[in-house]
Enzyme design. Structure first.
Site, PDB file in Angstrom:
ATOM      1  N   VAL A 207       0.840  -1.201   0.000  1.00  0.00           N
ATOM      2  CA  VAL A 207       0.000   0.000   0.000  1.00  0.00           C
ATOM      3  C   VAL A 207       0.875   1.250   0.000  1.00  0.00           C
ATOM      4  CG1 VAL A 207      -1.716   1.325   1.300  1.00  0.00           C
ATOM      5  CG2 VAL A 207      -1.928  -1.170   1.117  1.00  0.00           C
TER       6      VAL A 207
ATOM      7  N   PRO B 206      11.502   0.685   9.057  1.00  0.00           N
ATOM      8  CA  PRO B 206      12.719  -0.140   9.133  1.00  0.00           C
ATOM      9  C   PRO B 206      12.968  -0.844   7.808  1.00  0.00           C
ATOM     10  CG  PRO B 206      11.322  -0.487  11.062  1.00  0.00           C
ATOM     11  CD  PRO B 206      10.511   0.314  10.085  1.00  0.00           C
TER      12      PRO B 206
ATOM     13  N   GLY C 234      11.047  -3.851   6.683  1.00  0.00           N
ATOM     14  CA  GLY C 234       9.646  -3.729   6.284  1.00  0.00           C
ATOM     15  C   GLY C 234       9.441  -3.203   4.880  1.00  0.00           C
TER      16      GLY C 234
ATOM     17  N   ASP D 140      -6.984   2.277   4.838  1.00  0.00           N
ATOM     18  CA  ASP D 140      -8.053   1.335   5.160  1.00  0.00           C
ATOM     19  C   ASP D 140      -8.828   1.703   6.421  1.00  0.00           C
ATOM     20  OD1 ASP D 140      -9.452  -0.853   4.176  1.00  0.00           O
ATOM     21  OD2 ASP D 140      -8.483  -2.239   5.569  1.00  0.00           O
TER      22      ASP D 140
END
Length: 275
Positions: A38, A58, A61, A132
Site C-alpha cells: 500500500v 525499518p 519492512g 483502510d
C-alpha cells in the site's frame, strides 16, 4: 389568474460526498509511514506529483518496489519506526531543509500505532490518511487513470475501492488508445500558454476563455494531438477576430503562408458529366 413564479432550476445538493480536488504537492515534504504494498502505491502517486517524499520504516519492512525507490534515491529513507518528533520536522537526512510535513500517509499493519499517528497529526493540523480506516482520513485516494496531463480519478469515498478500480478501467477502455487524449491536452496546454503571452491582461480573461472553448470544440482529439508548434502559432492569428479556422486552412498555412495567401479548392466550383 394566479401569477406563479417558476423556481430557479439549480443543481440539486447531494450530501455525503468528498471535495474532489487536484492537490498540488510539487516540491512539498510528504511523509509516508510504512514500506509495504500500500505504501508503494502511495509513494508512486506522490512521485508522479513531484512531491519530496520521506519514507519512515525499518529496512526489514520495505517491499521490493519501495526498496527500489530508496536505492534510486527517489525518496528519503528513515530506517526506523515512526517517532512523534517526525511531525515537527522531516528528518535531517532529507535533501531539503527540515520542515514539518505537508501531509502524512500511514500504511502499517498496526491499528493502535496508526490511530496514535492520526491523533498526533490532528494536534498539529497536518492532513493525514490512514490506509483502510476511512474515519481516520482527511482525504481519500481514488482509482486513477493517467494519460500524460490527463488524470481521471474515481472515488467511492472509501466505501468500495475495488469497485472504483473497475469503474476506472471501464472509463479508460472507452477513451482513444495510444496516448491521443493526453497528447491533445498537452498541445492545448501549450496553446493556452502562448495565448497568455499574446493577451496577458486580466481583462482579456473572458475572451481567452471563450476562444479556447471554440478551439476545443472545433477539432477532434486526434486532430489536436497532431497540431505542430507552427500550427499553434498560426492558430493564434485568428484570436483577435475570435475565429477558429478549419483544419485544412491551418495546414495550408504551414511554411509561412498567411491566411489570405491560401487558395484552396473547396469544391464550390467544378463540373459534372451527365450520361
Amino acid at each position: 389568474m394566479p401569477n406563479y413564479k417558476k423556481e430557479p432550476d439549480f443543481p440539486r445538493v447531494q450530501g455525503g460526498g468528498s471535495l474532489i480536488i487536484a492537490w498540488q504537492v510539487k516540491n512539498k515534504q510528504v511523509m509516508v509511514v510504512g514500506g509495504g504494498e500500500v505504501a508503494a502505491g502511495r509513494i508512486l502517486h506522490l512521485l508522479n506529483a513531484d512531491a519530496d517524499v520521506t519514507v519512515v520504516c525499518p529496512s526489514s519492512g520495505l517491499n521490493p518496489e519501495v526498496r527500489h525507490r530508496v536505492a534510486q534515491k527517489q525518496v528519503t529513507h528513515v530506517d526506523r519506526v515512526f517517532q512523534p518528533s517526525d511531525l515537527d520536522a522531516v528528518p535531517s537526512d532529507a535533501a531539503a531543509a527540515p520542515t514539518p510535513p505537508a501531509m502524512v500517509l500511514v500504511a502499517i499493519d498496526d491499528p493502535p500505532a496508526s490511530t496514535q499517528i492520526w491523533k498526533l497529526c490532528k494536534e498539529r493540523r497536518i492532513p493525514a490518511n490512514i490506509a483502510d480506516v476511512p474515519s481516520e482520513c482527511d482525504f481519500y485516494f481514488g482509482s486513477v487513470h493517467r494519460d500524460g496531463a490527463l488524470q481521471i480519478m474515481v472515488s467511492t469515498n472509501g466505501k468500495g475501492p475495488r469497485l472504483a478500480a473497475s469503474i476506472r478501467k471501464w472509463i479508460a477502455n472507452a477513451l482513444p488508445r495510444g496516448g491521443v487524449v493526453g497528447n491533445a491536452i498537452e498541445r492545448i496546454g501549450v496553446l493556452r500558454q502562448k495565448l497568455r503571452d499574446v493577451a496577458p491582461a486580466p481583462e482579456d480573461g473572458p475572451k481567452r476563455m471563450r476562444w479556447m472553448t471554440k478551439v476545443s470544440d472545433a477539432y477532434s482529439w486526434d486532430q489536436m494531438a497532431r497540431l505542430t508548434d507552427e500550427d499553434l502559432d498560426n492558430l493564434l492569428k485568428f484570436y483577435e477576430a475570435n475565429d477558429v479556422p478549419a483544419l485544412y486552412l491551418l495546414k495550408a498555412m504551414r511554411g509561412g503562408r498567411a491566411p489570405e495567401d491560401v487558395d484552396l479548392f473547396d469544391g464550390s466550383f467544378g463540373f459534372s458529366v451527365g450520361v
